[in-house]
Design a protein around this motif. Structure first.
Motif, PDB file in Angstrom:
ATOM      1  N   PRO A 157       0.426  -1.111   0.168  1.00 24.47           N
ATOM      2  CA  PRO A 157       0.134  -0.031   0.057  1.00 24.47           C
ATOM      3  C   PRO A 157       0.891   1.238  -0.120  1.00 24.47           C
ATOM      4  O   PRO A 157       1.654   1.233   0.222  1.00 24.47           O
ATOM      5  N   ASP A 158       0.291   2.435  -0.729  1.00 26.18           N
ATOM      6  CA  ASP A 158       0.792   3.091  -0.800  1.00 26.18           C
ATOM      7  C   ASP A 158       1.179   4.090   0.668  1.00 26.18           C
ATOM      8  O   ASP A 158       2.407   4.911   1.288  1.00 26.18           O
ATOM      9  N   ARG A 159       0.230   4.260   1.602  1.00 26.22           N
ATOM     10  CA  ARG A 159       0.959   4.397   2.839  1.00 26.22           C
ATOM     11  C   ARG A 159       0.214   3.457   4.060  1.00 26.22           C
ATOM     12  O   ARG A 159      -0.379   2.216   3.873  1.00 26.22           O
ATOM     13  N   ILE A 160       1.428   3.506   4.842  1.00 20.94           N
ATOM     14  CA  ILE A 160       0.862   2.636   6.820  1.00 20.94           C
ATOM     15  C   ILE A 160       0.792   2.968   7.187  1.00 20.94           C
ATOM     16  O   ILE A 160       1.864   3.491   8.223  1.00 20.94           O
ATOM     17  N   GLY A 161      -0.451   3.646   8.076  1.00 19.51           N
ATOM     18  CA  GLY A 161      -0.111   4.849   9.209  1.00 19.51           C
ATOM     19  C   GLY A 161       0.353   5.572   8.350  1.00 19.51           C
ATOM     20  O   GLY A 161      -0.369   6.476   7.719  1.00 19.51           O
ATOM     21  N   ARG A 162       1.302   6.163   9.300  1.00 21.70           N
ATOM     22  CA  ARG A 162       2.162   8.282   9.717  1.00 21.70           C
ATOM     23  C   ARG A 162       2.792   7.635   8.265  1.00 21.70           C
ATOM     24  O   ARG A 162       3.977   8.570   7.785  1.00 21.70           O
ATOM     25  N   GLU A 164       4.535   6.298   4.241  1.00 22.10           N
ATOM     26  CA  GLU A 164       4.327   6.523   3.066  1.00 22.10           C
ATOM     27  C   GLU A 164       4.938   6.225   1.782  1.00 22.10           C
ATOM     28  O   GLU A 164       6.302   6.554   2.571  1.00 22.10           O
ATOM     29  N   VAL A 165       5.003   6.007   1.154  1.00 23.41           N
ATOM     30  CA  VAL A 165       5.941   5.223   0.596  1.00 23.41           C
ATOM     31  C   VAL A 165       6.586   6.341  -0.702  1.00 23.41           C
ATOM     32  O   VAL A 165       5.865   6.953  -0.852  1.00 23.41           O
ATOM     33  N   VAL A 166       8.022   6.766  -0.598  1.00 24.57           N
ATOM     34  CA  VAL A 166       9.114   7.547  -1.273  1.00 24.57           C
ATOM     35  C   VAL A 166       9.459   6.689  -2.364  1.00 24.57           C
ATOM     36  O   VAL A 166       9.964   7.488  -3.699  1.00 24.57           O
ATOM     37  N   LYS A 167       9.508   5.411  -2.586  1.00 20.91           N
ATOM     38  CA  LYS A 167       9.904   4.936  -3.727  1.00 20.91           C
ATOM     39  C   LYS A 167       9.651   3.388  -4.273  1.00 20.91           C
ATOM     40  O   LYS A 167       9.744   3.108  -3.226  1.00 20.91           O
ATOM     41  N   ARG A 168       9.674   3.313  -5.200  1.00 20.63           N
ATOM     42  CA  ARG A 168       9.126   1.546  -5.482  1.00 20.63           C
ATOM     43  C   ARG A 168      10.565   1.585  -6.524  1.00 20.63           C
ATOM     44  O   ARG A 168      10.105   1.728  -7.422  1.00 20.63           O
ATOM     45  N   PHE A 182       8.154   8.601   7.358  1.00 20.90           N
ATOM     46  CA  PHE A 182       7.500   9.118   7.691  1.00 20.90           C
ATOM     47  C   PHE A 182       6.902  10.556   6.990  1.00 20.90           C
ATOM     48  O   PHE A 182       7.557  11.021   6.234  1.00 20.90           O
ATOM     49  N   MET A 183       5.341  10.724   6.406  1.00 19.06           N
ATOM     50  CA  MET A 183       5.097  12.085   5.994  1.00 19.06           C
ATOM     51  C   MET A 183       5.139  12.533   6.074  1.00 19.06           C
ATOM     52  O   MET A 183       5.313  13.349   7.694  1.00 19.06           O
ATOM     53  N   GLU A 184       5.298  13.958   5.457  1.00 21.75           N
ATOM     54  CA  GLU A 184       5.643  15.566   5.835  1.00 21.75           C
ATOM     55  C   GLU A 184       4.578  15.481   6.901  1.00 21.75           C
ATOM     56  O   GLU A 184       3.332  15.663   6.449  1.00 21.75           O
ATOM     57  N   LEU A 185       4.799  16.334   7.603  1.00 21.01           N
ATOM     58  CA  LEU A 185       3.817  17.120   8.859  1.00 21.01           C
ATOM     59  C   LEU A 185       2.091  17.482   7.968  1.00 21.01           C
ATOM     60  O   LEU A 185       1.390  17.443   8.019  1.00 21.01           O
TER      61      LEU A 185
END
Length: 189
Positions: A157-162, A164-168, A182-185
């Protein structure tokens, strides 16, 4: 197999005997570290399903101050210990012969990790479950990266909680790597 870069560059390391593990190739390892950061200024690494310990050893060679290696198989643990002796990195390492779920529970109360490698046997992947546990228990530093190596047919998944995928990255019809941070605030609001 060898250490690609850093203070132990060029040191040969052994693969786990038998056909039960598939070590990350030197080519994939070099490409991965070029993406996540060629060198580190401290921080801790966690190498889950460690196999030969190649990813954690590479992180130590490139400047991580400590690495914890987890594998439940005797041959893998024995190989990791031999490779740590060969690379002279024993003092900066801890090897746990445990199931990954048990190890995560025990490690959850420790200082967070800057790098977490998850490279399970493809037939036994529980990556989403493990990444979710890591996120929920704050086991990753704010600027840390989770590296998931998995079969190319798996789409995480693209996101799991806080997180996020930054590269595949897809390396073949068999091997892919997905990186979580962690995604940006600003994006959480």
């Amino acid at each position: 197999m060898r250490v690609i870069s850093g203070e132990r560059k060029g040191t040969k390391i052994k693969a786990v005997p038998g056909d039960n593990t598939r070590p990350t190739t030197d080519k994939v390892k070099e490409s991965l570290f070029n993406v996540i950061g060629p060198y580190f200024n401290g921080g801790r690494a966690l190498d889950l399903f460690a196999g030969s310990g190649g990813l954690g050893i590479e992180a130590l060679s490139r400047g991580c101050e400590e690495a914890v290696f987890v594998d439940q198989h005797f041959k893998a643990v024995q190989t990791i210990k031999e490779n740590l002796m060969t690379t002279r990195l024993v003092e900066r390492s801890r090897v746990l012969k445990k199931d990954v779920s048990v190890a995560l529970t025990e490690l959850a109360s420790e200082t967070p990790f800057k790098l977490i490698f998850l490279d399970p046997p493809y037939a036994k992947e529980r990556l989403v479950e493990h990444v979710t546990y890591i996120e929920q228990h704050d086991m990753l530093t704010d600027n840390g990266v989770i590296v998931c190596e998995h079969g190319s047919e798996i789409e995480l998944p693209d996101r799991i909680g806080r997180l996020e995928v930054v590269k595949r990255m897809r390396y073949s019809t068999v091997i892919s790597i997905t990186l979580y941070e962690f995604m940006e605030l600003e994006e959480e609001a």
